[in-house]
Design a protein around this motif. Structure first.
Motif, PDB file in Angstrom:
ATOM      1  N   ILE A 236      -3.893  -3.711  -1.805  1.00 49.17           N
ATOM      2  CA  ILE A 236      -2.193  -3.799  -2.756  1.00 49.17           C
ATOM      3  C   ILE A 236      -1.452  -4.363  -3.416  1.00 49.17           C
ATOM      4  O   ILE A 236      -1.598  -5.796  -2.714  1.00 49.17           O
ATOM      5  N   ASP A 237      -1.588  -4.771  -4.806  1.00 46.69           N
ATOM      6  CA  ASP A 237      -1.311  -5.751  -4.815  1.00 46.69           C
ATOM      7  C   ASP A 237       0.653  -6.375  -5.149  1.00 46.69           C
ATOM      8  O   ASP A 237       0.847  -7.111  -5.666  1.00 46.69           O
ATOM      9  N   ASP A 238       1.016  -5.261  -5.195  1.00 46.37           N
ATOM     10  CA  ASP A 238       2.305  -4.798  -5.791  1.00 46.37           C
ATOM     11  C   ASP A 238       2.800  -5.925  -4.227  1.00 46.37           C
ATOM     12  O   ASP A 238       3.566  -5.116  -3.143  1.00 46.37           O
ATOM     13  N   VAL A 239       4.371  -7.454  -4.712  1.00 46.82           N
ATOM     14  CA  VAL A 239       4.651  -8.127  -3.657  1.00 46.82           C
ATOM     15  C   VAL A 239       5.480  -7.213  -2.982  1.00 46.82           C
ATOM     16  O   VAL A 239       5.931  -6.791  -1.427  1.00 46.82           O
ATOM     17  N   GLN A 240       6.367  -6.605  -3.689  1.00 43.17           N
ATOM     18  CA  GLN A 240       7.952  -6.266  -3.532  1.00 43.17           C
ATOM     19  C   GLN A 240       7.295  -5.446  -2.385  1.00 43.17           C
ATOM     20  O   GLN A 240       8.065  -4.250  -1.385  1.00 43.17           O
ATOM     21  N   ARG A 241       6.273  -4.266  -2.688  1.00 41.62           N
ATOM     22  CA  ARG A 241       5.817  -2.919  -2.850  1.00 41.62           C
ATOM     23  C   ARG A 241       5.581  -3.632  -0.554  1.00 41.62           C
ATOM     24  O   ARG A 241       5.556  -2.965   0.179  1.00 41.62           O
ATOM     25  N   LEU A 242       5.697  -4.465  -0.805  1.00 40.95           N
ATOM     26  CA  LEU A 242       4.355  -5.096   0.762  1.00 40.95           C
ATOM     27  C   LEU A 242       5.835  -5.387   1.523  1.00 40.95           C
ATOM     28  O   LEU A 242       5.747  -5.236   2.651  1.00 40.95           O
ATOM     29  N   LYS A 243       6.633  -6.205   0.884  1.00 37.26           N
ATOM     30  CA  LYS A 243       7.953  -6.468   1.526  1.00 37.26           C
ATOM     31  C   LYS A 243       8.542  -5.357   2.242  1.00 37.26           C
ATOM     32  O   LYS A 243       8.722  -5.344   3.112  1.00 37.26           O
ATOM     33  N   GLN A 244       8.053  -4.002   1.331  1.00 33.35           N
ATOM     34  CA  GLN A 244       8.863  -2.580   1.499  1.00 33.35           C
ATOM     35  C   GLN A 244       7.547  -2.018   2.641  1.00 33.35           C
ATOM     36  O   GLN A 244       8.728  -1.563   3.798  1.00 33.35           O
ATOM     37  N   LEU A 245       6.762  -2.223   2.663  1.00 27.23           N
ATOM     38  CA  LEU A 245       6.276  -1.971   3.873  1.00 27.23           C
ATOM     39  C   LEU A 245       6.634  -2.752   5.427  1.00 27.23           C
ATOM     40  O   LEU A 245       6.303  -1.796   6.195  1.00 27.23           O
ATOM     41  N   PHE A 246       7.192  -4.104   4.917  1.00 23.23           N
ATOM     42  CA  PHE A 246       6.772  -4.944   6.279  1.00 23.23           C
ATOM     43  C   PHE A 246       8.215  -4.919   7.048  1.00 23.23           C
ATOM     44  O   PHE A 246       7.820  -4.233   8.343  1.00 23.23           O
ATOM     45  N   ARG A 247       9.344  -3.834   6.357  1.00 17.50           N
ATOM     46  CA  ARG A 247      10.040  -3.674   7.010  1.00 17.50           C
ATOM     47  C   ARG A 247       9.906  -2.342   7.481  1.00 17.50           C
ATOM     48  O   ARG A 247      10.629  -1.814   8.445  1.00 17.50           O
ATOM     49  N   ALA A 248       9.435  -1.207   6.820  1.00 19.63           N
ATOM     50  CA  ALA A 248       9.181  -0.340   7.279  1.00 19.63           C
ATOM     51  C   ALA A 248       8.239  -0.044   8.637  1.00 19.63           C
ATOM     52  O   ALA A 248       8.337   0.755   9.490  1.00 19.63           O
ATOM     53  N   ALA A 249       7.670  -1.203   8.648  1.00 24.21           N
ATOM     54  CA  ALA A 249       6.315  -1.670   9.805  1.00 24.21           C
ATOM     55  C   ALA A 249       7.391  -1.495  11.532  1.00 24.21           C
ATOM     56  O   ALA A 249       7.041  -1.457  12.405  1.00 24.21           O
ATOM     57  N   ILE A 250       8.762  -2.558  11.194  1.00 22.33           N
ATOM     58  CA  ILE A 250       9.429  -2.494  11.902  1.00 22.33           C
ATOM     59  C   ILE A 250       9.891  -1.556  12.454  1.00 22.33           C
ATOM     60  O   ILE A 250      10.117  -1.832  14.118  1.00 22.33           O
ATOM     61  N   GLN A 251      10.433  -0.737  12.070  1.00 17.46           N
ATOM     62  CA  GLN A 251      11.080   0.568  12.306  1.00 17.46           C
ATOM     63  C   GLN A 251      10.716   1.529  12.117  1.00 17.46           C
ATOM     64  O   GLN A 251      10.959   2.496  13.304  1.00 17.46           O
ATOM     65  N   VAL A 252       9.175   1.962  12.184  1.00 16.11           N
ATOM     66  CA  VAL A 252       8.355   3.014  12.406  1.00 16.11           C
ATOM     67  C   VAL A 252       8.448   3.288  14.124  1.00 16.11           C
ATOM     68  O   VAL A 252       7.924   2.105  14.796  1.00 16.11           O
ATOM     69  N   PRO A 253       7.987   4.977  14.660  1.00 14.62           N
ATOM     70  CA  PRO A 253       7.447   4.744  15.974  1.00 14.62           C
ATOM     71  C   PRO A 253       6.010   4.765  16.197  1.00 14.62           C
ATOM     72  O   PRO A 253       6.504   4.205  17.119  1.00 14.62           O
ATOM     73  N   SER A 254       5.341   4.640  15.246  1.00 15.24           N
ATOM     74  CA  SER A 254       4.126   5.145  15.695  1.00 15.24           C
ATOM     75  C   SER A 254       3.390   4.308  14.625  1.00 15.24           C
ATOM     76  O   SER A 254       3.687   4.677  13.170  1.00 15.24           O
ATOM     77  N   LEU A 255       2.583   4.289  15.123  1.00 17.38           N
ATOM     78  CA  LEU A 255       1.120   3.941  13.762  1.00 17.38           C
ATOM     79  C   LEU A 255       0.790   4.784  12.539  1.00 17.38           C
ATOM     80  O   LEU A 255       0.653   5.129  11.549  1.00 17.38           O
ATOM     81  N   GLU A 256       1.415   5.877  13.197  1.00 16.85           N
ATOM     82  CA  GLU A 256       1.033   7.912  12.225  1.00 16.85           C
ATOM     83  C   GLU A 256       2.001   7.692  11.134  1.00 16.85           C
ATOM     84  O   GLU A 256       1.594   8.155  10.355  1.00 16.85           O
ATOM     85  N   ALA A 257       3.632   7.403  11.818  1.00 17.61           N
ATOM     86  CA  ALA A 257       3.817   7.497  11.348  1.00 17.61           C
ATOM     87  C   ALA A 257       4.250   6.704  10.359  1.00 17.61           C
ATOM     88  O   ALA A 257       4.654   7.228   8.998  1.00 17.61           O
ATOM     89  N   PHE A 258       3.338   5.318   9.827  1.00 14.87           N
ATOM     90  CA  PHE A 258       3.270   4.240   9.007  1.00 14.87           C
ATOM     91  C   PHE A 258       2.325   5.014   8.155  1.00 14.87           C
ATOM     92  O   PHE A 258       2.511   4.369   6.701  1.00 14.87           O
ATOM     93  N   ARG A 259       1.373   5.644   8.975  1.00 12.39           N
ATOM     94  CA  ARG A 259      -0.111   6.393   7.970  1.00 12.39           C
ATOM     95  C   ARG A 259       0.739   7.227   6.685  1.00 12.39           C
ATOM     96  O   ARG A 259       0.641   7.296   5.765  1.00 12.39           O
ATOM     97  N   HIS A 260       1.526   8.551   7.911  1.00  8.22           N
ATOM     98  CA  HIS A 260       2.228   8.786   6.999  1.00  8.22           C
ATOM     99  C   HIS A 260       3.093   8.752   5.849  1.00  8.22           C
ATOM    100  O   HIS A 260       3.216   8.799   4.721  1.00  8.22           O
ATOM    101  N   LEU A 261       3.964   7.378   5.940  1.00  2.00           N
ATOM    102  CA  LEU A 261       4.643   6.839   5.252  1.00  2.00           C
ATOM    103  C   LEU A 261       3.849   6.057   4.010  1.00  2.00           C
ATOM    104  O   LEU A 261       4.004   6.147   2.741  1.00  2.00           O
TER     105      LEU A 261
END
Length: 266
Positions: A236-261
């Motif tokens: 992933i090249d988009d820094v803003q997208r990586l930051k959004q995913l970082f915030r999501a990774a803190i909140q999602v309940p499971s790794l599968e939920a993160f994969r789905h996102l």
């Protein structure tokens, strides 16, 4: 028990690894360039890089970390050290902070390969920052080379200078100090300088964002570095997208939920 099989398809890329001959001995010269402090810590990363290079090539290695910005690498000890229960692991490397090197020596000795880095180095005592940059540009302009090569040479100097100087300062000085107003300055003032500086800065920001995101997933969900998800994140090249995913990774309940996102976002 930890799986004893070490994956061979995992990719670890150094910034620069060169095979050289020193006297009668073949060796490796390894450089890592950093604009910010590293996550995971640089000693840990360097121990991995150096160990893999020795394992793959079986040669002596000379490793260096080069910090481009003056505020980076202040706490880097230059080694990885483990001392536990009679077991000692020591991996050493050299730390080079450009802001601590005397830039005037580069100009005086005409080291044209290092001259584009001179604006990031220590300027002479009493000289203002803009005056130092102007002197570096003027000296670069004097280096004998073809015009097309000179344009790229000055562009490299400008991009590196963007780590510590504003784009307005750089474009003004280049316009005043060089003969390339119709080509280079126009090129810079439209898009290239802005994009080049952003790329120079964002490269470090993107790498750090990727590392931070992978760290969260490893800590929360034990994501392995060999997992295909890690490779998808690393692409992933988009820094803003990586930051959004970082915030999501803190909140999602499971790794599968993160994969789905991540699947939905793509």
């Amino acid at each position: 028990m930890i799986d004893t099989e070490q994956p061979t398809v995992e990719i670890h890329r150094t910034d620069s690894l060169i095979r050289v001959r020193i006297g009668s001995e073949e060796a490796l010269v390894h450089h890592e360039f950093q604009t910010t402090d590293s996550t995971p810590p640089m000693p840990q990363r360097m121990a991995g890089y150096i160990g893999r290079a020795i394992g793959q090539h079986g040669l002596p290695i000379y490793s260096n970390v080069i910090y481009l910005r003056p505020d980076a690498g202040r706490t880097d000890p230059g080694h990885y050290l483990q001392e536990r229960h009679g077991y000692r692991v020591l991996v050493q490397y050299k730390v080079i902070r450009l802001s601590e090197l005397a830039g005037q020596l580069i100009l005086d000795r005409g080291l044209m390969g290092l001259l584009p880095f001179a604006p990031l180095m220590q300027r002479p005592v009493g000289m203002a920052a803009e005056a130092w940059l102007r002197q570096c540009v003027h000296r670069a302009q004097e280096v004998p080379m073809e015009e097309t090569v000179k344009a790229n040479y000055l562009a490299d100097l400008a991009i590196l200078s963007g780590l510590v100087y504003t784009s307005e300062t750089i474009t003004t000085i280049i316009a005043e100090e060089t003969m390339y107003e119709s080509s280079i300055v126009q090129y810079f003032t439209e898009k290239a300088l802005e994009q080049g500086i952003e790329q120079g800065i964002e490269r470090g920001s993107r790498e750090r964002a990727v590392e931070d995101l992978l760290d969260v997933l490893e800590i929360r969900f034990e994501l392995a570095s060999s997992d295909p998800l890690a490779a998808r994140i690393g692409a992933i090249d988009d820094v803003q997208r990586l930051k959004q995913l970082f915030r999501a990774a803190i909140q999602v309940p499971s790794l599968e939920a993160f994969r789905h996102l991540l699947d939905e976002a793509e």
